[in-house]
Scaffold this active site. Structure first.
Site, PDB file in Angstrom:
ATOM      1  N   ARG A 170       0.832  -1.223   0.000  1.00  0.00           N
ATOM      2  CA  ARG A 170       0.000   0.000   0.000  1.00  0.00           C
ATOM      3  C   ARG A 170       0.866   1.272   0.000  1.00  0.00           C
ATOM      4  O   ARG A 170       0.533   2.258   0.667  1.00  0.00           O
ATOM      5  CB  ARG A 170      -0.936   0.034   1.212  1.00  0.00           C
ATOM      6  CG  ARG A 170      -1.993  -1.035   1.223  1.00  0.00           C
ATOM      7  CD  ARG A 170      -2.944  -0.942   0.044  1.00  0.00           C
ATOM      8  NE  ARG A 170      -4.074  -1.833   0.218  1.00  0.00           N
ATOM      9  CZ  ARG A 170      -4.102  -3.117  -0.145  1.00  0.00           C
ATOM     10  NH1 ARG A 170      -3.044  -3.650  -0.741  1.00  0.00           N
ATOM     11  NH2 ARG A 170      -5.169  -3.851   0.059  1.00  0.00           N
ATOM     12  N   SER A 244     -10.334  -0.351   3.250  1.00  0.00           N
ATOM     13  CA  SER A 244      -9.651  -0.582   4.528  1.00  0.00           C
ATOM     14  C   SER A 244      -9.159   0.754   5.061  1.00  0.00           C
ATOM     15  O   SER A 244      -8.491   1.492   4.341  1.00  0.00           O
ATOM     16  CB  SER A 244      -8.440  -1.491   4.332  1.00  0.00           C
ATOM     17  OG  SER A 244      -8.822  -2.721   3.791  1.00  0.00           O
ATOM     18  N   GLU A 340      -4.624   4.004   6.141  1.00  0.00           N
ATOM     19  CA  GLU A 340      -4.324   3.797   4.719  1.00  0.00           C
ATOM     20  C   GLU A 340      -4.661   5.042   3.893  1.00  0.00           C
ATOM     21  O   GLU A 340      -3.868   5.440   3.042  1.00  0.00           O
ATOM     22  CB  GLU A 340      -5.108   2.573   4.216  1.00  0.00           C
ATOM     23  CG  GLU A 340      -4.453   1.882   3.057  1.00  0.00           C
ATOM     24  CD  GLU A 340      -5.357   0.842   2.418  1.00  0.00           C
ATOM     25  OE1 GLU A 340      -6.186   1.222   1.579  1.00  0.00           O
ATOM     26  OE2 GLU A 340      -5.209  -0.342   2.741  1.00  0.00           O
TER      27      GLU A 340
END
Ligand code: EPU
Length: 344
Positions: A170, A244, A340
């Site tokens: 990520r 997420s 995130e």
């Protein structure tokens, strides 16, 4: 001047609610839609806008807006889809403004497999490399070829290969030292013509068994992925969210053993370097957060890693909820959760 050479409009006081998948209320003081390289060059060379601070907006699916945006917002809407034959591989090229899921389904319709595990991820093609999107055993970097990006300071168009993008879990160079400095205009993917399904993820194996299909097609895999996502994750078109909310934290083997000693059911994945990735959703769930709310912001009932807009959430409420979750996970497990999405 032909219409496609006309400079873009600078729109004032734009409502950003439709442009962020959380549906959070915020406005852009000034916004320009970038539909081509020429549009972006026009901004970069403009006597006023060239030097202005800028904010790059893709699909807004990884964004928490807590305030109005004062910088000039560049809303990337570059279109384009094509398939190139490159010997043993197909090379797929998409404009940064294409919607990710539609792009995946289009590539499958062209007879090219490779992106199917990434079906139904919200956002745009141009935003996908920024956080190296990933799901069900495949990350963007596994199918990446190169991308074209324009440097906002020099106005130079640069082609970056996989190594130059510094992809990690990520993460990429676009979240690090190129953050806010360059705009992705086109992304290319490399998919071997000899397609091999990636079915390591347990839920996909279950779907395959249930379907009784030994040799699935890319479309069948995409349909299984969509069914799994729909069962676990909220549709941003119905319930605002940014996927997420936290990364799955990576901890030392020692730390992992310590948590397991107290909580034997901890969901964790050993990494090659000896460290462990922990399931953040499990940690949050274990702290009892599912269904809890702060104002209009809540924790999704079916997946504790996803924060949702229950209606009229404000960005500040999402942040307050996220911080309370971080504090409780740290208090119980001694593990720090890192968000995130980009918070502005
Ligand atoms: N779990 C719980 N309770 C929860 C949520 C999860 O116990 O409330 C457990 C699950 O039972 C499972 C484990 O935690 O054993 C992992 O859950 P899941 O398979 O749903 O995946 P995840 O680790 O929560 C990651 C990605 C998702 C991606 C899925 C599938 C991150 C931060 N998230 O989620 O990506 O779709 O794997 O590959 O890596 C995103 O980044 O926005 C995203 C949705």
């Amino acid at each position: 001047m032909p219409p496609d050479l006309a400079p873009p409009d600078v729109e004032c006081d734009v409502d950003l609610r439709p442009y962020n998948s959380f549906g959070l209320p915020a406005r852009a003081r000034r916004l320009v839609r970038i539909r081509s390289d020429a549009d972006l060059r026009w901004v970069v060379n403009h006597p006023d806008w060239g030097r202005a601070t800028k904010f790059i907006l893709g699909g807004g699916s990884n964004l928490v807006l807590t305030q109005d945006l004062k910088p000039l917002v560049l809303k990337v809407e570059v279109p384009g889809r094509r398939v190139l034959d490159d010997g043993d591989d197909w090379v797929l090229e998409a404009g940064a403004g294409e919607r990710w899921h539609e792009w995946v389904m289009w590539s499958i319709a062209q007879g090219v497999g490779g992106l199917e595990n990434l079906a139904l991820i919200p956002g745009t093609v141009g935003a996908a490399p920024v956080q190296n999107i990933g799901a069900y055993g495949v990350e963007l970097k596994d199918r990446f070829d190169s991308l074209d990006t324009l440097d906002l300071m020099s106005g130079r168009l640069v082609r970056l290969d996989r190594a130059a993008c510094h992809f990690a879990y990520r993460d990429s160079v676009f979240k690090q030292h190129l953050a806010g400095r360059s705009v992705i205009l086109r992304v290319r993917f490399r998919c071997p013509k000899r397609w091999v399904p990636q079915l390591d993820y347990l839920d996909l194996q279950r779907a395959q068994e249930a379907a009784g299909v030994a040799q699935p097609t890319p479309l069948q895999v995409a349909e299984w992925v969509m069914a799994i996502r729909r069962a676990k994750l909220p549709d941003p078109a119905v319930i605002g969210n940014a996927g997420s909310f936290f990364k799955n934290p990576i901890v030392s083997a020692e730390k992992c053993r310590e948590v397991i000693a107290r909580d034997p059911h901890l969901v964790h994945y050993p990494l090659e370097d000896g460290r462990c990735k922990l399931a953040a959703g499990w940690l949050i769930d274990a702290c009892g957060w599912k269904g809890k709310t702060v104002g209009g912001a809540g924790v999704y009932e079916k997946q504790a890693l996803v924060l949702v807009n229950r209606g009229e959430a404000r960005g500040g409420e999402v942040l307050t909820l996220a911080q309370a979750i971080q504090a409780s996970v740290y208090a119980r497990f001694g593990v720090t959760l890192e968000p995130e999405p980009v918070v502005v």
